[in-house]
Scaffold this active site. Structure first.
Site, mmCIF file in Angstrom:
data_model
loop_
_atom_site.group_PDB
_atom_site.id
_atom_site.type_symbol
_atom_site.label_atom_id
_atom_site.label_comp_id
_atom_site.label_asym_id
_atom_site.label_seq_id
_atom_site.Cartn_x
_atom_site.Cartn_y
_atom_site.Cartn_z
ATOM 1 N N SER A 179 0.824 -1.213 0.000
ATOM 2 C CA SER A 179 0.000 0.000 0.000
ATOM 3 C C SER A 179 0.858 1.263 0.000
ATOM 4 C CB SER A 179 -0.962 0.005 1.196
ATOM 5 O OG SER A 179 -0.253 0.075 2.412
ATOM 6 N N HIS A 180 2.154 1.147 0.285
ATOM 7 C CA HIS A 180 3.014 2.332 0.316
ATOM 8 C C HIS A 180 4.280 2.164 -0.526
ATOM 9 C CE1 HIS A 180 0.159 3.249 3.434
ATOM 10 N NE2 HIS A 180 0.500 4.518 3.302
ATOM 11 N N HIS A 196 1.814 14.550 2.422
ATOM 12 C CA HIS A 196 2.318 13.301 3.011
ATOM 13 C C HIS A 196 1.547 12.091 2.500
ATOM 14 C CE1 HIS A 196 4.479 10.901 5.797
ATOM 15 N NE2 HIS A 196 4.790 11.887 6.608
ATOM 16 N N PHE A 253 1.821 1.804 12.543
ATOM 17 C CA PHE A 253 0.474 1.444 12.087
ATOM 18 C C PHE A 253 -0.476 2.625 12.130
ATOM 19 C CE2 PHE A 253 0.893 -0.309 16.484
ATOM 20 C CZ PHE A 253 0.078 0.576 17.152
ATOM 21 N N ALA A 254 -1.468 2.556 11.254
ATOM 22 C CA ALA A 254 -2.548 3.531 11.265
ATOM 23 C C ALA A 254 -3.361 3.358 12.541
ATOM 24 C CB ALA A 254 -3.454 3.316 10.044
ATOM 25 N N GLU A 283 -4.720 0.166 2.087
ATOM 26 C CA GLU A 283 -5.039 -1.267 2.075
ATOM 27 C C GLU A 283 -6.478 -1.480 1.584
ATOM 28 O OE1 GLU A 283 -3.930 -4.890 2.061
ATOM 29 O OE2 GLU A 283 -2.509 -3.372 2.771
ATOM 30 N N HIS A 304 -12.557 2.730 21.329
ATOM 31 C CA HIS A 304 -12.263 4.047 21.923
ATOM 32 C C HIS A 304 -10.768 4.280 22.098
ATOM 33 C CE1 HIS A 304 -12.334 1.301 25.366
ATOM 34 N NE2 HIS A 304 -11.569 2.174 25.979
ATOM 35 N N ARG A 352 5.485 -12.881 17.137
ATOM 36 C CA ARG A 352 6.549 -12.254 16.352
ATOM 37 C C ARG A 352 6.658 -10.775 16.684
ATOM 38 N NH1 ARG A 352 5.378 -8.796 12.041
ATOM 39 N NH2 ARG A 352 3.477 -9.159 10.837
ATOM 40 N N LEU A 353 7.826 -10.230 16.414
ATOM 41 C CA LEU A 353 8.017 -8.806 16.658
ATOM 42 C C LEU A 353 7.515 -8.020 15.460
ATOM 43 C CD1 LEU A 353 11.635 -8.779 18.158
ATOM 44 C CD2 LEU A 353 9.442 -8.733 19.373
ATOM 45 N N ARG A 386 8.136 -9.289 9.687
ATOM 46 C CA ARG A 386 7.647 -9.614 8.335
ATOM 47 C C ARG A 386 8.358 -8.750 7.291
ATOM 48 N NH1 ARG A 386 5.121 -7.298 4.697
ATOM 49 N NH2 ARG A 386 4.923 -5.463 6.025
ATOM 50 N N ARG A 387 8.524 -7.483 7.616
ATOM 51 C CA ARG A 387 9.202 -6.586 6.661
ATOM 52 C C ARG A 387 10.632 -7.038 6.407
ATOM 53 N NH1 ARG A 387 10.837 -2.093 7.714
ATOM 54 N NH2 ARG A 387 10.333 -1.776 9.895
HETATM 55 P P1 NDP Z 1 -0.722 -2.973 9.789
HETATM 56 O O1 NDP Z 1 -2.050 -3.105 10.421
HETATM 57 O O2 NDP Z 1 -0.304 -3.924 8.754
HETATM 58 O O3 NDP Z 1 0.338 -2.956 10.994
HETATM 59 C C1 NDP Z 1 1.557 -2.470 10.814
HETATM 60 C C2 NDP Z 1 2.462 -2.688 12.013
HETATM 61 O O4 NDP Z 1 2.081 -3.768 12.868
HETATM 62 C C3 NDP Z 1 3.797 -3.061 11.449
HETATM 63 O O5 NDP Z 1 4.810 -2.569 12.297
HETATM 64 C C4 NDP Z 1 3.697 -4.577 11.446
HETATM 65 O O6 NDP Z 1 4.946 -5.229 11.336
HETATM 66 C C5 NDP Z 1 3.028 -4.849 12.756
HETATM 67 N N1 NDP Z 1 2.318 -6.119 12.782
HETATM 68 C C6 NDP Z 1 1.358 -6.528 11.937
HETATM 69 N N2 NDP Z 1 0.952 -7.779 12.276
HETATM 70 C C7 NDP Z 1 1.679 -8.144 13.346
HETATM 71 C C8 NDP Z 1 1.727 -9.321 14.160
HETATM 72 N N3 NDP Z 1 0.917 -10.362 13.930
HETATM 73 N N4 NDP Z 1 2.595 -9.365 15.175
HETATM 74 C C9 NDP Z 1 3.412 -8.306 15.434
HETATM 75 N N5 NDP Z 1 3.416 -7.179 14.706
HETATM 76 C C10 NDP Z 1 2.549 -7.088 13.669
HETATM 77 O O7 NDP Z 1 -0.487 -1.512 9.128
HETATM 78 P P2 NDP Z 1 -1.503 -0.352 8.802
HETATM 79 O O8 NDP Z 1 -2.415 -0.788 7.716
HETATM 80 O O9 NDP Z 1 -2.111 0.145 10.040
HETATM 81 O O10 NDP Z 1 -0.467 0.766 8.243
HETATM 82 C C11 NDP Z 1 0.348 0.477 7.129
HETATM 83 C C12 NDP Z 1 1.214 1.655 6.789
HETATM 84 O O11 NDP Z 1 0.431 2.733 6.372
HETATM 85 C C13 NDP Z 1 2.103 2.200 7.894
HETATM 86 O O12 NDP Z 1 3.446 2.087 7.465
HETATM 87 C C14 NDP Z 1 1.704 3.646 8.043
HETATM 88 O O13 NDP Z 1 2.769 4.564 8.282
HETATM 89 C C15 NDP Z 1 1.096 3.930 6.693
HETATM 90 N N6 NDP Z 1 0.134 5.036 6.800
HETATM 91 C C16 NDP Z 1 0.537 6.292 6.458
HETATM 92 C C17 NDP Z 1 -0.328 7.355 6.602
HETATM 93 C C18 NDP Z 1 0.073 8.769 6.307
HETATM 94 O O14 NDP Z 1 -0.726 9.666 6.494
HETATM 95 N N7 NDP Z 1 1.275 9.041 5.851
HETATM 96 C C19 NDP Z 1 -1.691 7.167 7.089
HETATM 97 C C20 NDP Z 1 -1.978 5.799 7.471
HETATM 98 C C21 NDP Z 1 -1.091 4.782 7.316
HETATM 99 P P3 NDP Z 1 5.360 -5.824 9.865
HETATM 100 O O15 NDP Z 1 5.506 -4.619 8.997
HETATM 101 O O16 NDP Z 1 6.617 -6.571 10.102
HETATM 102 O O17 NDP Z 1 4.214 -6.693 9.441
HETATM 103 O O1 PYC Z 2 -2.984 4.549 3.682
HETATM 104 O O2 PYC Z 2 -4.203 5.740 5.063
HETATM 105 C C1 PYC Z 2 -3.291 5.624 4.241
HETATM 106 C C2 PYC Z 2 -2.482 6.809 3.907
HETATM 107 C C3 PYC Z 2 -2.836 8.100 3.994
HETATM 108 C C4 PYC Z 2 -1.775 8.852 3.605
HETATM 109 C C5 PYC Z 2 -0.800 7.987 3.259
HETATM 110 N N1 PYC Z 2 -1.247 6.730 3.449
#
Ligand code: NDP
Ligand code: PYC
Length: 341
Positions: free
Chosen positions: A48-49, A121, A180-181, A189, A230, A305-306, A310-311
Site C-alpha cells: 500500500s506504500h 504526506h 500502524f494507522a 489497504e 475508543h 513475532r516482533l 515480516r518486513r
Molecule cells: P498494519 O495493520 O499492517 O500494521 C503495521 C504494524 O504492525 C507493522 O509494524 C507490522 O509489522 C506490525 N504487525 C502486523 N501484524 C503483526 C503481528 N501479527 N505481530 C506483530 N506485529 C505485527 O499496518 P496499517 O495498515 O495500520 O499501516 C500500514 C502503513 O500505512 C504504515 O506504514 C503507516 O505509516 C502507513 N500510513 C501512512 C499514513 C500517512 O498519512 N502518511 C496514514 C496511514 C497509514 P510488519 O511490517 O513486520 O508486518
Molecule cells: O494509507 O491511510 C493511508 C495513507 C494516507 C496517507 C498515506 N497513506
C-alpha cells in the site's frame, strides 16, 4: 508465477519510480527522496506504500496539491526544537532536510523534536524511524492525514488514518519498529482491496449511511473505523493534536478542506520525537539497551513475532530476488502520467 505480475529488481523499481516522478514534473531533489520511500515499500513487502503511491503522487502534482519545486527550510525555534517548513512540497525532502540536525540535537540535548510543516504526506513512517533508530535513538513519529475515519461511537469521517510509529535500537540486530494507522487499517489497504475486488472485514468501516459494510468502495465513500474502538479513537485524536495545532499545522478535517475535492495526498504536518538513551543513562545506556533484549526474547519465546519481522523477512528475499509488481498497476500509473502530461 502468475502472468498478471511483472518481475522487477529493486534498481528497476527505483528507475521506474524516478522516471514517472520526473515525467510528472517533480524537481530532481524531490524525485530522489520520494522514490526511495517507494522502493523501501516494495522492498519490505508494503504494497500500500510502494509504487502504488505513484498514482496519488502524480495526481497530487498534476492537480497542484503539492508544490513540485518546493525548497524546504530548516529553523531552530528553541534549543531542542527543530522545524522544517516544507513549502508545500512532499514530506520526504523536508525530512531529509531536518534529519541530521535532529540526530545531532538529540545527542547534545538528550531529546529533540522535529516538526515538518506545510508538507504533503503519502508515505509510511517506518523508513524515517528506521533511519533515526540506526543512529541509536528512540523515536516516535506521528502525522494526521485526511478526514476519512469516524471517532468510536460515531459514523462520520473526522480523523485521518493517523499513523503512529515507534522505533527502539537493538544491539547488533534489527531495530524494534512498529508503524500502524490508528484506523482499523491504512486507507491504502482498503484501496488495494477495491482494486482487487475483494471484500473487507465488517469492522473496517461504514457506508455513507453509517451501516456496516464489507464493500471496500462503500467504506471509501463512507467512513473508516478506528482500531481498538475508543482506544484507537483517543490515539487518533492525540495524533491530530500533536502533529496539528501543537505544531501550528492542519488537522485531517482541515487537510481535506484544503484539498478542496482535488483528491490529492494529505496536506499538513508531521511530528518526530527523538530521544538519546544516553541523555538519561550516560555510560550505562548500552547496558540498559542490552537489558531490554529480555523483553523481545520474552515475546518471541511465546511464539509471537516482533513488529518489523515480516518486513525484514520480505527485505531479505527482495534484496536478492527482486519483487513482483502488478501489470495492471504499472499500466494504471502510465495512464495517470499520460492523462496529466
Ligand atoms: P498494519 O495493520 O499492517 O500494521 C503495521 C504494524 O504492525 C507493522 O509494524 C507490522 O509489522 C506490525 N504487525 C502486523 N501484524 C503483526 C503481528 N501479527 N505481530 C506483530 N506485529 C505485527 O499496518 P496499517 O495498515 O495500520 O499501516 C500500514 C502503513 O500505512 C504504515 O506504514 C503507516 O505509516 C502507513 N500510513 C501512512 C499514513 C500517512 O498519512 N502518511 C496514514 C496511514 C497509514 P510488519 O511490517 O513486520 O508486518
Ligand atoms: O494509507 O491511510 C493511508 C495513507 C494516507 C496517507 C498515506 N497513506
Amino acid at each position: 508465477m502468475s502472468d498478471d505480475r511483472v518481475h522487477m529488481t529493486l534498481d528497476e523499481v527505483r528507475d521506474f519510480a524516478r522516471a514517472i516522478l520526473t515525467r510528472v514534473g517533480l524537481a530532481p531533489d524531490h524525485v530522489g527522496a520520494v522514490a526511495e520511500t517507494m522502493v523501501a515499500g516494495e522492498r519490505d513487502g508494503c504494497g500500500s506504500h510502494g509504487i502504488y503511491r505513484l498514482l496519488v503522487a502524480a495526481h497530487s502534482v498534476a492537480t497542484g496539491v503539492v508544490d513540485a519545486h518546493a525548497t524546504p527550510v530548516l529553523t531552530r525555534p528553541a534549543p531542542a526544537i527543530l522545524r522544517v517548513d516544507g513549502g508545500g512540497g512532499f514530506a520526504q525532502l523536508a525530512f531529509e532536510t531536518g534529519r541530521q540536525a535532529l540526530v545531532d540535537t538529540a545527542r547534545t540535548q538528550g531529546l529533540a523534536a522535529l516538526a515538518l510543516n506545510n508538507v504533503v504526506h503519502f508515505a509510511a513512517l517506518w523508513p524515517e524511524v528506521e533511519a533515526l533508530v540506526a543512529e541509536g535513538l528512540v523515536v516516535i513519529a506521528v502525522t494526521p492525514s485526511h478526514a476519512w475515519v469516524a471517532p468510536a461511537g460515531g459514523t462520520k469521517p473526522l480523523f485521518g488514518t493517523n499513523p503512529i510509529a515507534f522505533g527502539w535500537p537493538r544491539p547488533g540486530g534489527r531495530p524494534f519498529v512498529f508503524d500502524f494507522a490508528t484506523s482499523a487499517v491504512a486507507r491504502g489497504e482498503i484501496e488495494l482491496h477495491r482494486r482487487a475486488g475483494r471484500p473487507v472485514p465488517p469492522d473496517w468501516g461504514y457506508d455513507a449511511e453509517g451501516q456496516e459494510t464489507t464493500e471496500a468502495a462503500q467504506v471509501l465513500a463512507g467512513a473508516m473505523r478506528t482500531f481498538g474502538g475508543h482506544k484507537g479513537s483517543a490515539l487518533s485524536a492525540m495524533v491530530e493534536l500533536m502533529a496539528g495545532p501543537m505544531i501550528g499545522d492542519l488537522t485531517s478535517r482541515e487537510s481535506m478542506a484544503r484539498d478542496g475535492g482535488r483528491g490529492g495526498s494529505p496536506i499538513g504536518g508531521e511530528l518526530i520525537l527523538a530521544i538519546d538513551p544516553a541523555g538519561f543513562l550516560g555510560d550505562a545506556a548500552a547496558d540498559e539497551i542490552a537489558r531490554a533484549e529480555a523483553l523481545f526474547d520474552g515475546i518471541e519465546a511465546q511464539g509471537a513475532r516482533l513488529p518489523g519481522a515480516r518486513r525484514h523477512a520480505a527485505r531479505a528475499v527482495s534484496l536478492t530476488e527482486g519483487v513482483w509488481v502488478s501489470k495492471q498497476l504499472i499500466a494504471d500509473i502510465e495512464n495517470v502520467v499520460k492523462e496529466n502530461a
